[in-house]
Design a protein around this motif. Sequence first.
Motif, PDB file in Angstrom:
ATOM      1  N   ARG A 191       0.845  -1.195   0.000  1.00 34.72           N
ATOM      2  CA  ARG A 191       0.000   0.000   0.000  1.00 34.72           C
ATOM      3  C   ARG A 191       0.883   1.249   0.000  1.00 34.72           C
ATOM      4  O   ARG A 191       2.011   1.191   0.477  1.00 34.72           O
ATOM      5  N   PRO A 192       0.352   2.399  -0.460  1.00 39.53           N
ATOM      6  CA  PRO A 192       1.138   3.637  -0.316  1.00 39.53           C
ATOM      7  C   PRO A 192       1.499   3.862   1.158  1.00 39.53           C
ATOM      8  O   PRO A 192       0.658   3.664   2.028  1.00 39.53           O
ATOM      9  N   GLY A 193       2.743   4.243   1.379  1.00 32.25           N
ATOM     10  CA  GLY A 193       3.237   4.385   2.748  1.00 32.25           C
ATOM     11  C   GLY A 193       3.882   3.098   3.241  1.00 32.25           C
ATOM     12  O   GLY A 193       4.534   3.083   4.267  1.00 32.25           O
ATOM     13  N   GLY A 194       3.681   2.019   2.508  1.00 30.75           N
ATOM     14  CA  GLY A 194       4.221   0.726   2.917  1.00 30.75           C
ATOM     15  C   GLY A 194       5.724   0.654   2.723  1.00 30.75           C
ATOM     16  O   GLY A 194       6.304   1.413   1.948  1.00 30.75           O
ATOM     17  N   ARG A 280       6.996   2.690  -0.585  1.00 26.30           N
ATOM     18  CA  ARG A 280       6.091   2.997  -1.681  1.00 26.30           C
ATOM     19  C   ARG A 280       5.295   4.214  -1.230  1.00 26.30           C
ATOM     20  O   ARG A 280       4.606   4.173  -0.213  1.00 26.30           O
ATOM     21  N   LEU A 281       5.388   5.298  -1.977  1.00 20.78           N
ATOM     22  CA  LEU A 281       4.711   6.514  -1.504  1.00 20.78           C
ATOM     23  C   LEU A 281       3.468   6.860  -2.314  1.00 20.78           C
ATOM     24  O   LEU A 281       2.658   7.677  -1.891  1.00 20.78           O
ATOM     25  N   LYS A 282       3.295   6.272  -3.504  1.00 24.31           N
ATOM     26  CA  LYS A 282       2.113   6.657  -4.296  1.00 24.31           C
ATOM     27  C   LYS A 282       1.171   5.486  -4.456  1.00 24.31           C
ATOM     28  O   LYS A 282       1.598   4.354  -4.519  1.00 24.31           O
TER      29      LYS A 282
END
Lengths: 282, 320
Positions: A191-194, A280-282
């Motif tokens: 997930r984004p932020g993961g 992962r940011l997006k």
Amino acid sequence: MFLLNRGKAIVLSCASISQASYYTTAKRLDENYTHFGYKTVKTEEKAGRVLDVFSSVASKYDMMNDVMSGGLHRLWKDRMIQKLNPDNKAVLLDCAGGTGDIAFRFVNYVERQHSQFTDHPNVTVCDINNDILEVGKSRALERGVSLNWVCSNAEELPFPDQSFTCYTIAFGIRNCTNISKVLQEAYRVLRPGGRFVCLEFSHVSNPILSKIYDTYSFQVIPVMGEVIAGDWNSYQYLVESIRKFPAADEFKQMISNVGFKVVAYEPLTFGTCAIHSGFRLK
Amino acid sequence: MTDVARPLSTVSSKSWNLQKTAAPPVCSPCTRKTVLTWIIRQYSMNNDSSDEQQSPTGDSSTSNNESNSHKNSEQAEGTTDQKDNTQDEFHTDNADDTVDIKTKILDNALDFVHEYKWSRKAISSGAEAAGLAGVSEGMFKGGGEDLVLHFVRQSNIRLQHFMKESVKRQDEEGEKMKSSEFIRKAIEFRLRLIVPYMDNWSDAMGVLLRPNVLPKSAEELAMMVDDIWFYAGDKSSDFSWYTKRGMLAKLYGSTQLFMLMDQSPDFKDTWEFLDRRLDDIKNIAEISQSISTTADAMFQAAFSSATILKNILGFPDRKR
Ligand SMILES: C[S@@+](CC[C@H](N)C(=O)[O-])C[C@H]1O[C@@H](n2cnc3c(N)ncnc32)[C@H](O)[C@@H]1O
């Protein structure tokens, strides 16, 4: 002592053979061939060969780990989890998770850090080898921990996009045929932020240490492998595969290439190991 | 974070030697308030003599001061939460989109300071509020320190906007405020930004004084003070930048300390204290004798009491 001496002689000769074959085979590597340690094998064969290696080692593997790293692998793994610092809502995929060593540490950490929160950590262990997963399952039963166990190749994960918040892979990625594919899949299921965290052997940067380490890893480790696990070939493979794995900076670049951000690595114990991390940011 | 044009932003980092001030007479939680009063009194001694409270007497144990202050400053480091101590990590990536996401996470994290203090937990909660997985907190190597610094930077940027607007309004109305009045407004505005975080502000100050954070927090302070002088439109050339910085940094620092223990409604006492201290600036000639003109002196002025504060803060809330 006797065993060690006998083993050393064998290993010395084999090590020099494999060194030599490394230089000749390196040239022959093309798309259809991949490395299996220092032996070059057809790409389709590698997964099967790797599977053999780990099947033959499965139950003795953890003990071997201890001996091989002088118990250091525990510290490295703990450091990896500490770095990840999972929160109580973390959803983990431990890829190439073997007997679940990382997964158990993760569960311990979350329960210790967030004892006031009730959510049971959601952890999936994935490995290409079912034998090794079985060993893990029985361990989980003993410990009374419930985890999900999935048999799959890290290069093609059977999970929908954005299913996890943490992806760990410890001493597993160097066994994979196509590292970039593994990384792409890691990115996809996060997930984004993961966060992606990888613990892997690395090249020793100090030339003197590197010499010592080479000698140690090519000559001593396989011997111990034979003595303890009764399987010399498997450990020769393990050691060789470490040599073939990309250097820390190169691997870091590969992680960035699939889209991860804030990619960094931390060398451990003179660079024998490294923890690579990316978000992962997006 | 966003880089805003600063009138003067070069600070000689070598000159941030903290003054080794003698520790205050007492260091124990129950007398914390008295000690703070004592510090503030030390501050005021230069200029006024009568209107502040008495220094605490009775339980002073001067002989222990030296060792206490050492021990406490070490302890003070553990106050917020443990951070990622990675030293040799090789790391790149400060692309704009990454910076934006980081800013978004920290902005959201401020909403959780009340609940979780200046901690990694606050950051991970902020990340979730921003729609990201909580483990993205791991991007912030300094943990709670990053959050405190972020707050300080954001507040300084808000102050800058505020001052810019005030100047614009003055120009439109054609009525120029006196420098000292402008400075008072600016400092009050800036201090009021802290109010929502007051319960945890002593922790934050402790964090800002950690040896590894101090260079950054001192720089922020210096830039903030420069901004205030710049917008206050002070054109006098009688004093160097350093003198002016020193005066304002001291004014800001001491008022902030006062505010920490101020129980009066709407911090009325703080603003009165500020007014009294502002006389220092009005009577600039008087001040210039008590402050030397080096950068060293400026930081000593701003942080000497803060060093003592740090020793005190090392005490009370460390039971984790
Ligand atoms: C050295 S063990 C590491 C086990 C565990 N992570 C640990 O640190 O104790 C490597 C594991 O990777 C698994 N493996 C090898 N190739 C794989 C692949 N392509 N996909 C998934 N797992 C793989 C092996 O089955 C083996 O269990």
